[in-house]
Design an enzyme around this catalytic site. Sequence first.
Site, PDB file in Angstrom:
ATOM      1  N   HIS A  74       0.853  -1.186   0.000  1.00 46.34           N
ATOM      2  CA  HIS A  74       0.000   0.000   0.000  1.00 46.34           C
ATOM      3  C   HIS A  74       0.891   1.240   0.000  1.00 46.34           C
ATOM      4  O   HIS A  74       1.770   1.360   0.829  1.00 46.34           O
ATOM      5  CB  HIS A  74      -0.866  -0.022   1.266  1.00 46.34           C
ATOM      6  CG  HIS A  74      -2.005   0.928   1.212  1.00 46.34           C
ATOM      7  ND1 HIS A  74      -3.243   0.579   0.741  1.00 46.34           N
ATOM      8  CD2 HIS A  74      -2.077   2.224   1.555  1.00 46.34           C
ATOM      9  CE1 HIS A  74      -4.043   1.628   0.809  1.00 46.34           C
ATOM     10  NE2 HIS A  74      -3.353   2.635   1.297  1.00 46.34           N
ATOM     11  N   TYR A 193      -7.591  10.562   4.997  1.00 42.62           N
ATOM     12  CA  TYR A 193      -7.744  11.387   6.193  1.00 42.62           C
ATOM     13  C   TYR A 193      -8.656  12.546   5.813  1.00 42.62           C
ATOM     14  O   TYR A 193      -8.307  13.346   4.935  1.00 42.62           O
ATOM     15  CB  TYR A 193      -6.379  11.922   6.643  1.00 42.62           C
ATOM     16  CG  TYR A 193      -5.369  10.829   6.955  1.00 42.62           C
ATOM     17  CD1 TYR A 193      -5.370  10.190   8.190  1.00 42.62           C
ATOM     18  CD2 TYR A 193      -4.431  10.425   6.005  1.00 42.62           C
ATOM     19  CE1 TYR A 193      -4.453   9.178   8.481  1.00 42.62           C
ATOM     20  CE2 TYR A 193      -3.509   9.424   6.280  1.00 42.62           C
ATOM     21  CZ  TYR A 193      -3.526   8.807   7.515  1.00 42.62           C
ATOM     22  OH  TYR A 193      -2.617   7.809   7.800  1.00 42.62           O
ATOM     23  N   PRO A 285      -2.478   5.968  17.927  1.00 38.58           N
ATOM     24  CA  PRO A 285      -2.549   5.296  16.630  1.00 38.58           C
ATOM     25  C   PRO A 285      -2.561   6.248  15.431  1.00 38.58           C
ATOM     26  O   PRO A 285      -2.725   5.800  14.303  1.00 38.58           O
ATOM     27  CB  PRO A 285      -3.873   4.522  16.719  1.00 38.58           C
ATOM     28  CG  PRO A 285      -4.705   5.310  17.671  1.00 38.58           C
ATOM     29  CD  PRO A 285      -3.755   5.948  18.652  1.00 38.58           C
ATOM     30  N   LYS A 289       2.052   3.609  14.392  1.00 36.82           N
ATOM     31  CA  LYS A 289       3.434   3.258  14.727  1.00 36.82           C
ATOM     32  C   LYS A 289       3.552   2.181  15.811  1.00 36.82           C
ATOM     33  O   LYS A 289       4.650   1.661  16.036  1.00 36.82           O
ATOM     34  CB  LYS A 289       4.196   4.498  15.234  1.00 36.82           C
ATOM     35  CG  LYS A 289       4.382   5.588  14.212  1.00 36.82           C
ATOM     36  CD  LYS A 289       5.374   5.181  13.159  1.00 36.82           C
ATOM     37  CE  LYS A 289       5.709   6.325  12.224  1.00 36.82           C
ATOM     38  NZ  LYS A 289       6.120   5.843  10.901  1.00 36.82           N
ATOM     39  N   TYR A 379       6.384   8.644   7.712  1.00 43.64           N
ATOM     40  CA  TYR A 379       5.117   7.904   7.701  1.00 43.64           C
ATOM     41  C   TYR A 379       5.367   6.399   7.569  1.00 43.64           C
ATOM     42  O   TYR A 379       4.716   5.590   8.203  1.00 43.64           O
ATOM     43  CB  TYR A 379       4.292   8.422   6.519  1.00 43.64           C
ATOM     44  CG  TYR A 379       2.859   7.957   6.415  1.00 43.64           C
ATOM     45  CD1 TYR A 379       1.960   8.150   7.460  1.00 43.64           C
ATOM     46  CD2 TYR A 379       2.390   7.383   5.234  1.00 43.64           C
ATOM     47  CE1 TYR A 379       0.637   7.759   7.326  1.00 43.64           C
ATOM     48  CE2 TYR A 379       1.066   6.991   5.103  1.00 43.64           C
ATOM     49  CZ  TYR A 379       0.195   7.182   6.157  1.00 43.64           C
ATOM     50  OH  TYR A 379      -1.111   6.812   6.025  1.00 43.64           O
TER      51      TYR A 379
END
Length: 382
Positions: A74, A193, A285, A289, A379
């Site tokens: 992804h 997001y 979250p 991580k 990220y």
Amino acid sequence: MAERATVLIVGAGPAGLVLGNLLRANRVDTLILERGSRARVQTRARAGFLGANSARVLTEHGLDAGMLHNGHLHATCAFRDGNGQFELDYSRLGRGEVHTVYPQQHLVTDLIAEYLDRGGRIRFEVPVTHIDPQTATVSYNGGEAQARFVVGCDGSNGISRRAVPAGRHARDHGVAWLAVLAQAPPSMGTTTYAMHDNGFAGHMARGPHVTRYYLQVEPDEDPAAWPDERIWAELRLRMRVDRFGPLREGPVTERRIVRLRSDVVDSLQHGRLFLAGDAASLISPSAAKGANLAIMEAELLAGALTDALARDDERALAAYSTTCRPRIWRAQEFSHWMITLLHGPADGPDAQFQRLLRRARLDSLRDSRAHQDFFAENYVGI
Ligand code: APR
């Protein structure tokens, strides 16, 4: 008579199981004590995004068969708000690394099977009640086990971290998410997001038939107040389906409140007790991580324990805490960066100012290649 092992591990989550597997590969005698049943730990849906370092650890140590077969690479995420949407393909940014989406309960299932294949010992439904860090002895209902080293991998509410007298840095970020698992295919090809005046909403693939959604809610919200229809109505609104297309809806099989919190222990060692995973460093979250830090710590600790046991060299073990600390705080910093990008006060004197700052940060992320590289590197990596 106390049961004996060379390394005792408390907790069979990603941290304890990766550690157990790596130690077994080095022929270290290990015993894992886990409070839950095998069925419970193998079905507990949690995280699902494995960063580049986690995938490397699993591959290099022969733990990647399930992930390769059933996981999905992804590489894109999208940000949307009232001004529109933009997508980042992070395989083309930063170091070009990508995520592997593989639900945590499947990884845990694989890790237990492989650990047993490697001759590891594990006891389920054994809650540890006390740890003595000086003698490396643990007590559980009616029994005792003793080892050269004990590793606490029992999460942020476990007892291991309470046996370490070091300072802690705890923070409630003042934000809560309703975490939803839907029996429905992902609605879009990206992790999304969405920022809305009602609060943040998130979309994350888990597999071809399961999708994770998040809705920012009040920290004291009761999940029972969110029946399926209310969840989907709010998701449609915050995801702006009128503009970006419909969601693929399905029955909600899990809804729980997750408070965005951090809790980092200053020292990951006390006597012969070491901490790894959430026991050492709880992280919110917001940047996925948690499991990745757990796997990073487990690999470092497995190498250090093997040096100590097989070569009588305790240098890496003595440095474990100081080696982990900067990586933990890098992850905390980026996770906090994500929190402030995605949330702000709904009202009050500062709300509008903060909204404009978030808008500017989003614009910069959309337009600046340097900013995108920073984002991608943090990220997917640590
Ligand atoms: N005795 C034995 N086992 C215990 C005890 C105890 N007293 N207390 C807790 N446990 C077990 C729990 O039942 C659980 O299976 O420890 C395990 C801890 O596992 P996780 O919570 O998954 O923690 P960790 O392995 O550190 O994983 C870190 O993975 O779940 C994600 O995102 C999550 O950030 C987290 C990350």
